[in-house]
Scaffold this motif. Structure first.
Motif, mmCIF file in Angstrom:
data_model
loop_
_atom_site.group_PDB
_atom_site.id
_atom_site.type_symbol
_atom_site.label_atom_id
_atom_site.label_comp_id
_atom_site.label_asym_id
_atom_site.label_seq_id
_atom_site.Cartn_x
_atom_site.Cartn_y
_atom_site.Cartn_z
ATOM 1 N N TYR A 31 0.668 -1.090 0.294
ATOM 2 C CA TYR A 31 -0.150 0.215 -0.266
ATOM 3 C C TYR A 31 0.796 1.382 0.167
ATOM 4 C CZ TYR A 31 -4.119 -2.693 0.524
ATOM 5 O OH TYR A 31 -5.472 -3.793 0.225
ATOM 6 N N VAL A 32 1.682 1.038 0.732
ATOM 7 C CA VAL A 32 3.371 1.948 0.555
ATOM 8 C C VAL A 32 3.566 2.374 -1.105
ATOM 9 C CG1 VAL A 32 5.928 2.976 0.846
ATOM 10 C CG2 VAL A 32 4.359 1.768 3.114
ATOM 11 N N ALA A 33 3.765 1.346 -1.783
ATOM 12 C CA ALA A 33 3.688 1.591 -2.993
ATOM 13 C C ALA A 33 2.300 2.791 -4.033
ATOM 14 C CB ALA A 33 4.360 0.018 -4.011
ATOM 15 N N ALA A 34 1.743 1.936 -2.952
ATOM 16 C CA ALA A 34 0.188 2.147 -4.728
ATOM 17 C C ALA A 34 0.159 3.462 -4.030
ATOM 18 C CB ALA A 34 -0.618 1.315 -4.027
ATOM 19 N N SER A 35 0.054 4.192 -3.064
ATOM 20 C CA SER A 35 -0.389 5.808 -3.261
ATOM 21 C C SER A 35 0.990 6.849 -3.273
ATOM 22 C CB SER A 35 -0.593 6.214 -1.469
ATOM 23 O OG SER A 35 0.319 6.061 -0.567
ATOM 24 N N ALA A 36 2.265 6.021 -3.821
ATOM 25 C CA ALA A 36 3.936 6.588 -3.731
ATOM 26 C C ALA A 36 3.546 7.527 -5.062
ATOM 27 C CB ALA A 36 4.641 6.120 -4.278
ATOM 28 N N PRO A 37 2.718 7.175 -6.394
ATOM 29 C CA PRO A 37 2.033 8.039 -7.237
ATOM 30 C C PRO A 37 2.053 9.531 -7.707
ATOM 31 C CG PRO A 37 2.228 5.451 -8.283
ATOM 32 C CD PRO A 37 2.264 5.747 -5.842
ATOM 33 N N SER A 38 0.836 9.309 -6.067
ATOM 34 C CA SER A 38 -0.268 10.020 -5.999
ATOM 35 C C SER A 38 0.693 11.900 -6.223
ATOM 36 C CB SER A 38 -0.814 9.753 -4.993
ATOM 37 O OG SER A 38 -2.200 9.143 -4.991
ATOM 38 N N PRO A 39 1.092 11.869 -5.338
ATOM 39 C CA PRO A 39 1.776 13.703 -4.880
ATOM 40 C C PRO A 39 2.828 13.975 -6.848
ATOM 41 C CG PRO A 39 2.738 12.417 -3.153
ATOM 42 C CD PRO A 39 1.727 11.392 -4.526
ATOM 43 N N LEU A 40 2.744 13.296 -7.749
ATOM 44 C CA LEU A 40 3.639 12.646 -8.623
ATOM 45 C C LEU A 40 2.974 13.561 -10.270
ATOM 46 C CD1 LEU A 40 6.368 10.544 -8.147
ATOM 47 C CD2 LEU A 40 7.092 12.914 -8.646
ATOM 48 N N ALA A 157 1.892 6.090 5.095
ATOM 49 C CA ALA A 157 3.107 6.379 4.527
ATOM 50 C C ALA A 157 3.857 6.735 3.158
ATOM 51 C CB ALA A 157 3.339 5.679 4.914
ATOM 52 N N GLY A 158 2.665 5.856 1.854
ATOM 53 C CA GLY A 158 3.568 6.163 1.374
ATOM 54 C C GLY A 158 3.237 7.501 0.719
ATOM 55 N N ALA A 159 2.313 8.560 0.412
ATOM 56 C CA ALA A 159 2.339 9.522 0.295
ATOM 57 C C ALA A 159 2.811 10.559 0.848
ATOM 58 C CB ALA A 159 0.588 10.292 0.480
ATOM 59 N N LEU A 160 3.437 10.490 1.827
ATOM 60 C CA LEU A 160 3.919 11.381 2.572
ATOM 61 C C LEU A 160 5.478 10.717 2.057
ATOM 62 C CD1 LEU A 160 4.006 13.785 4.567
ATOM 63 C CD2 LEU A 160 4.077 11.890 6.383
ATOM 64 N N LEU A 161 5.722 9.810 2.323
ATOM 65 C CA LEU A 161 7.549 10.174 1.824
ATOM 66 C C LEU A 161 7.615 9.698 0.423
ATOM 67 C CD1 LEU A 161 9.967 7.990 2.495
ATOM 68 C CD2 LEU A 161 9.052 5.796 1.247
ATOM 69 N N SER A 162 6.908 10.298 -0.632
ATOM 70 C CA SER A 162 6.465 10.726 -1.435
ATOM 71 C C SER A 162 6.128 12.186 -1.429
ATOM 72 C CB SER A 162 5.413 10.398 -2.715
ATOM 73 O OG SER A 162 5.653 10.144 -3.664
ATOM 74 N N GLY A 163 5.860 12.705 -1.425
ATOM 75 C CA GLY A 163 5.975 14.211 -1.340
ATOM 76 C C GLY A 163 7.298 14.750 -0.954
ATOM 77 N N LEU A 164 7.208 14.309 0.266
ATOM 78 C CA LEU A 164 9.266 15.053 0.836
ATOM 79 C C LEU A 164 9.986 14.688 0.096
ATOM 80 C CD1 LEU A 164 8.427 14.066 4.800
ATOM 81 C CD2 LEU A 164 8.383 15.777 4.005
ATOM 82 N N LEU A 165 9.880 13.506 -0.755
ATOM 83 C CA LEU A 165 11.404 12.969 -1.646
ATOM 84 C C LEU A 165 11.230 13.544 -3.116
ATOM 85 C CD1 LEU A 165 11.971 9.314 -0.891
ATOM 86 C CD2 LEU A 165 12.680 10.815 -0.107
#
Length: 402
Positions: A31-40, A157-165
């Motif tokens: 699920y971390v991986a599933a939301s990681a693209p959202s901020p992009l 966690a995935g969205a926040l990690l992605s947004g920060l990176l």
């Protein structure tokens, strides 16, 4: 029917405990991986010149192969074993992350998202079933609690990690996927090395549509439909168009408002799930639907006022309602499944959820392209609030008939 799963033999108890947590971590990471693209997504749209309707198609294409994997392979781990299916799903998810990192156009992005969906569907079904098999004997409700909590917590966690990176690190369109890929490799190795196989009576698999709602669970499943529709439709909007709405309301080009909106929704859902773990499932659903309806109403107000602070407040309220309603629904349903039917019943639950996840997002994207994001958000939030009220009425009515 008892809500406890059959006890694991004493000799296997310690091994079961060792195998439980690697499966739990693997489920959370998918699920971390599933939301990681959202901020992009907004960056992808700008870079490759596509509209909101195309953006939501890219988002929703994830759900179609996910549904296929649930429908056809959702219960296959009941036949051939949990570990082989989990490791296969992990390998497919790893390939999707490589495709995301290498994407240089819309075709790559769609391929990555589709493969990610297939892998997530497979991994969700097998890991959820494995947690029920391997949970500690003295904590019979832990697996169902984690099944609901890890999904929302992982999305946050995935969205926040992605947004920060994306905002602060080098190579923003690649680094987040490489970080998740490294974690995935470690967790897959832990499952391979530490988790015991809980399916001992293996049979030759037959590929077929494997969505089974046992007769004793059908009344509860029918009553849960409005709650599943409202929660997953809300989640769908926040993960697809939510970041764009947050950026529009905050009048900034930063990626953080979008990441924060997703993290607030799913993070509050996770916290609500954990805080109410001792509540009865029906109570969670009823309270959650009421809170979700209130949060959706606040979102309408926030969008009409163009207020990002009210939007964040509405997100917190809606997130808490989402967590309560979904965790109560999930716990209430999986408790009714016999061991041999767990994978297939979990698949049926997620099939309905992901249908509500994909279809409204595509419709919202088409409407947004024609009428604008603000008007779409107003209508979408009102519709989710209406569904939540219907779910509340259905839950209270069913409780009154018992």
């Amino acid at each position: 029917m008892s809500t406890q799963v059959p006890p694991i033999p004493p000799a296997a108890a310690d091994r079961a405990k060792r195998g439980f947590w690697p499966f739990a971590a693997l489920l959370g990471l998918c699920y971390v991986a599933a939301s990681a693209p959202s901020p992009l997504y907004a960056d992808y749209a700008l870079r490759w010149h596509f509209t909101d309707s195309t953006l939501t198609v890219v988002f929703a294409v994830y759900a179609v192969p996910l549904l296929v994997s649930l429908l056809v392979f959702g219960g296959i781990s009941d036949e051939i074993g949990r570990k082989p299916v989990a490791l296969t799903a992990s390998a497919l998810l790893a390939v999707s992350l490589v495709l995301f990192a290498a994407a240089d156009g819309l075709a790559f992005l769609i391929a990555a998202r589709a493969l990610q969906g297939f892998a997530t569907g497979l991994l969700t079904a097998v890991a959820s079933a494995a947690l029920l098999d391997l949970q500690p004997r003295r904590r019979p409700g832990l697996a169902a609690l984690l099944g609901a909590g890890l999904s929302t917590g992982g999305l946050a966690a995935g969205a926040l990690l992605s947004g920060l990176l994306v905002q602060y690190a080098w190579s923003p369109s690649r680094l987040v996927y490489l970080v998740i890929l490294a974690l995935l490799g470690s967790l897959a190795a832990a499952v391979a090395a530490r988790a015991d196989e809980s399916v001992t009576d293996r049979v030759r698999p037959v590929l077929r549509v494997r969505v089974v709602v046992p007769a004793e669970a059908r009344p509860a499943f029918a009553a849960a439909v409005p709650a599943l529709l409202s929660t997953w439709a809300l989640n769908s909007f926040y993960l697809s168009l939510g970041p764009s709405l947050a950026r529009a309301l905050s009048h900034t080009v930063s990626h953080l408002p979008g990441a924060i909106s997703v993290a607030l929704l799913t993070g509050c859902a996770c916290l609500a799930t954990l805080a109410t773990k001792d509540w009865a499932a029906g109570t969670c659903v009823a309270v959650g639907c009421a809170v979700l309806a209130a949060g959706s109403g606040l979102t309408v107000v926030a969008t009409a006022l163009a207020s990002v602070s009210v939007f964040y407040l509405s997100t917190v309220v809606a997130g808490a309602g989402f967590g309560l309603a979904f965790s109560g629904t999930f716990r209430g349903l999986v408790a009714l499944a016999r061991p041999a039917e767990r994978g297939a019943l979990i698949a049926a639950t997620y099939v309905l959820g992901y249908a509500a996840f994909a279809v409204p997002a595509v419709i919202a994207g088409i409407v947004s392209t024609r009428y604008g994001l603000i008007h779409t958000a107003l209508g979408y939030s009102a519709a989710v609030g209406g569904l939540a009220l219907i779910a509340l009425i259905a839950t209270v009515s069913r409780a009154g008939r018992r």
